[in-house]
Motif scaffolding. Structure first.
Motif, PDB file in Angstrom:
ATOM      1  N   ARG A 186     -58.918  18.713  33.491  1.00 47.42           N
ATOM      2  CA  ARG A 186     -58.617  18.776  32.046  1.00 47.42           C
ATOM      3  C   ARG A 186     -57.565  17.703  31.719  1.00 47.42           C
ATOM      4  O   ARG A 186     -56.445  17.733  32.247  1.00 47.42           O
ATOM      5  N   THR A 187     -57.945  16.774  30.861  1.00 48.85           N
ATOM      6  CA  THR A 187     -57.020  15.679  30.533  1.00 48.85           C
ATOM      7  C   THR A 187     -55.963  16.129  29.520  1.00 48.85           C
ATOM      8  O   THR A 187     -56.226  16.985  28.679  1.00 48.85           O
ATOM      9  N   GLU A 188     -54.793  15.528  29.629  1.00 47.90           N
ATOM     10  CA  GLU A 188     -53.709  15.795  28.675  1.00 47.90           C
ATOM     11  C   GLU A 188     -53.222  14.462  28.107  1.00 47.90           C
ATOM     12  O   GLU A 188     -52.957  13.525  28.866  1.00 47.90           O
ATOM     13  N   ALA A 189     -53.109  14.396  26.771  1.00 49.07           N
ATOM     14  CA  ALA A 189     -52.661  13.158  26.128  1.00 49.07           C
ATOM     15  C   ALA A 189     -51.152  13.000  26.296  1.00 49.07           C
ATOM     16  O   ALA A 189     -50.407  13.986  26.318  1.00 49.07           O
ATOM     17  N   ALA A 190     -50.712  11.739  26.421  1.00 49.20           N
ATOM     18  CA  ALA A 190     -49.280  11.447  26.508  1.00 49.20           C
ATOM     19  C   ALA A 190     -49.038  10.056  25.937  1.00 49.20           C
ATOM     20  O   ALA A 190     -49.957   9.226  25.893  1.00 49.20           O
ATOM     21  N   TYR A 191     -47.813   9.813  25.466  1.00 48.49           N
ATOM     22  CA  TYR A 191     -47.474   8.526  24.860  1.00 48.49           C
ATOM     23  C   TYR A 191     -46.571   7.717  25.799  1.00 48.49           C
ATOM     24  O   TYR A 191     -45.600   8.240  26.355  1.00 48.49           O
ATOM     25  N   ALA A 214     -39.282   5.235  31.392  1.00 48.48           N
ATOM     26  CA  ALA A 214     -39.656   5.812  32.694  1.00 48.48           C
ATOM     27  C   ALA A 214     -40.396   7.137  32.574  1.00 48.48           C
ATOM     28  O   ALA A 214     -40.989   7.604  33.544  1.00 48.48           O
ATOM     29  N   ARG A 215     -40.375   7.750  31.387  1.00 51.59           N
ATOM     30  CA  ARG A 215     -41.074   9.041  31.230  1.00 51.59           C
ATOM     31  C   ARG A 215     -42.155   8.942  30.153  1.00 51.59           C
ATOM     32  O   ARG A 215     -42.159   8.010  29.355  1.00 51.59           O
ATOM     33  N   ARG A 216     -43.056   9.898  30.149  1.00 54.10           N
ATOM     34  CA  ARG A 216     -44.104   9.981  29.134  1.00 54.10           C
ATOM     35  C   ARG A 216     -43.692  11.002  28.065  1.00 54.10           C
ATOM     36  O   ARG A 216     -43.105  12.044  28.391  1.00 54.10           O
ATOM     37  N   ILE A 217     -44.040  10.698  26.816  1.00 52.49           N
ATOM     38  CA  ILE A 217     -43.727  11.617  25.708  1.00 52.49           C
ATOM     39  C   ILE A 217     -45.007  12.348  25.314  1.00 52.49           C
ATOM     40  O   ILE A 217     -46.056  11.729  25.128  1.00 52.49           O
TER      41      ILE A 217
END
Length: 365
Positions: A186-191, A214-217
């Motif tokens: 299951r894919t999850e969107a991230a920015y 360094a992190r995804r939002i």
């Protein structure tokens, strides 16, 4: 009575070897295996410790008759098939079918078809390695058991004329399991936030510098809030690390790495690569093309040193010794390399020249 009969599995190989041996040697080819499991029968006695039942195919009977006649006339028979499992099995089948005697039979192996390698092999004969023969027989018997048991199931359930094999059946299972994992994921969107800064260099000239958070939002609102906060922020460089970059050449070719590189750089299929490599080996241009070792002999290393010195100068000579990490690999064997390192080019077909060039460059590197 002729003194020596040398039996190899390939006519091209026989032709090359005959050039190196004197008039006391006659070289003939078995044209591959001279017997196999019976074609249209199961041919394995499961009750009697999986005993195989072999037969001489019709197209091999003439060759077997000729080899028998020549073996009877010879004082010594040299079984010179390849040094792998299949080659050892060919030597054993020849010994059994031709009814050779231990005192008149010698087994020789060589990793390259050069005069030095052939003469050295003749000076150091050995017996047939029955462990290698058993390994080949086990593989052949497994092929037959899996094929005969699973293929009919495929014909009924999937499609007629499909075949199931000892290796391909397991490979298909692994692919199916991996595909199921992909479908279940299951894919999850991230920015991802990337910034381009204009930074002055030593001369005061502005240069672009790219940086990434360094992190995804996780949400769009959170990402926009972060970008708004960046408008009034001041950014600084805390630290600069300068490290030397060292690039080492890839190890010499094994069978699998040669197949991969030939596919990537030359567009060759696996079968095409092995067919061309076989021709290069049989004509004495490269060492044996079925190997899992990255080891190079001292002879090869010294030959490479001389070739590099001659072509580029002594300052480019930097010998390396690669260790084979594959479990169970034969360190006595060599990687695939040119037999004569001074030959940067060879005569041959366009495919042979291209593959040889790939092997020569990898070895020199």
């Amino acid at each position: 009575m002729q003194k020596n009969l040398v039996i190899v599995e390939s006519p091209a190989k026989a032709k090359t070897i005959e050039k190196f041996l004197g008039k006391d040697f006659k070289v003939l080819s078995s044209y591959g295996h001279i017997r196999d499991l019976k074609k249209k029968q199961f041919s394995i006695d499961i009750e009697d410790d999986f005993k195989p039942h072999y037969e001489i195919p019709v197209d091999k009977k003439k060759i077997v008759t000729q080899l028998k006649e020549e073996a009877e006339k010879a004082e010594t028979v040299w079984l010179a098939s390849d040094e792998d499992r299949e080659g050892e099995a060919i030597a054993w089948h020849l010994y059994e079918v031709l009814k050779l005697k231990p005192e008149q039979t010698k087994r020789i192996v060589f990793h390259e078809i050069t005069k030095g390698a052939i003469l050295k092999a003749i000076e150091n004969p050995r017996n047939i390695d029955i462990n290698l023969v058993d390994a080949q027989q086990a593989r052949r018997i497994l092929d037959r058991i899996v094929g005969f048991e699973l293929s009919p199931v495929l014909w009924k359930k999937v499609k007629p004329a499909l075949s199931a094999g000892r290796v391909q059946s397991v490979a298909v299972r692994l692919i199916v399991e991996r595909e199921r994992e992909i479908h279940a994921f299951r894919t999850e969107a991230a920015y991802r936030v990337t910034a381009i800064f204009l930074v002055p260099d030593a001369d005061g000239k502005l240069i672009e510098m790219k940086a990434e958070l360094a992190r995804r939002i996780k949400t769009k609102a959170e990402a926009q809030k972060f970008l708004e906060s960046c408008k009034s922020s001041t950014f600084t460089i805390n630290d600069i690390n300068t490290r030397p970059l060292k690039k080492t050449p890839a190890a010499p070719f094994t069978t699998s790495t040669l197949q991969q590189e030939a596919a990537r750089k030359l567009g060759f299929t696996v079968a095409q690569t092995m067919m061309v490599a076989q021709r290069l080996y049989e004509s004495g241009n490269i060492t044996y093309m079925r190997t899992d070792s990255v080891n190079l002999s001292e002879y090869a290393v010294n030959g490479s040193k001389e070739a590099i010195t001659h072509l580029m100068g002594e300052r480019y000579v930097f010998p390396r010794h690669f260790a084979t990490k594959t479990k169970g690999a034969q360190e006595a064997h060599e990687a695939i390399r040119p037999t004569y390192m001074e030959n940067a080019k060879i005569e041959g077909t366009a495919q042979e020249r291209k593959l040889y060039d790939l092997i020569w460059k990898r070895t020199i590197a």
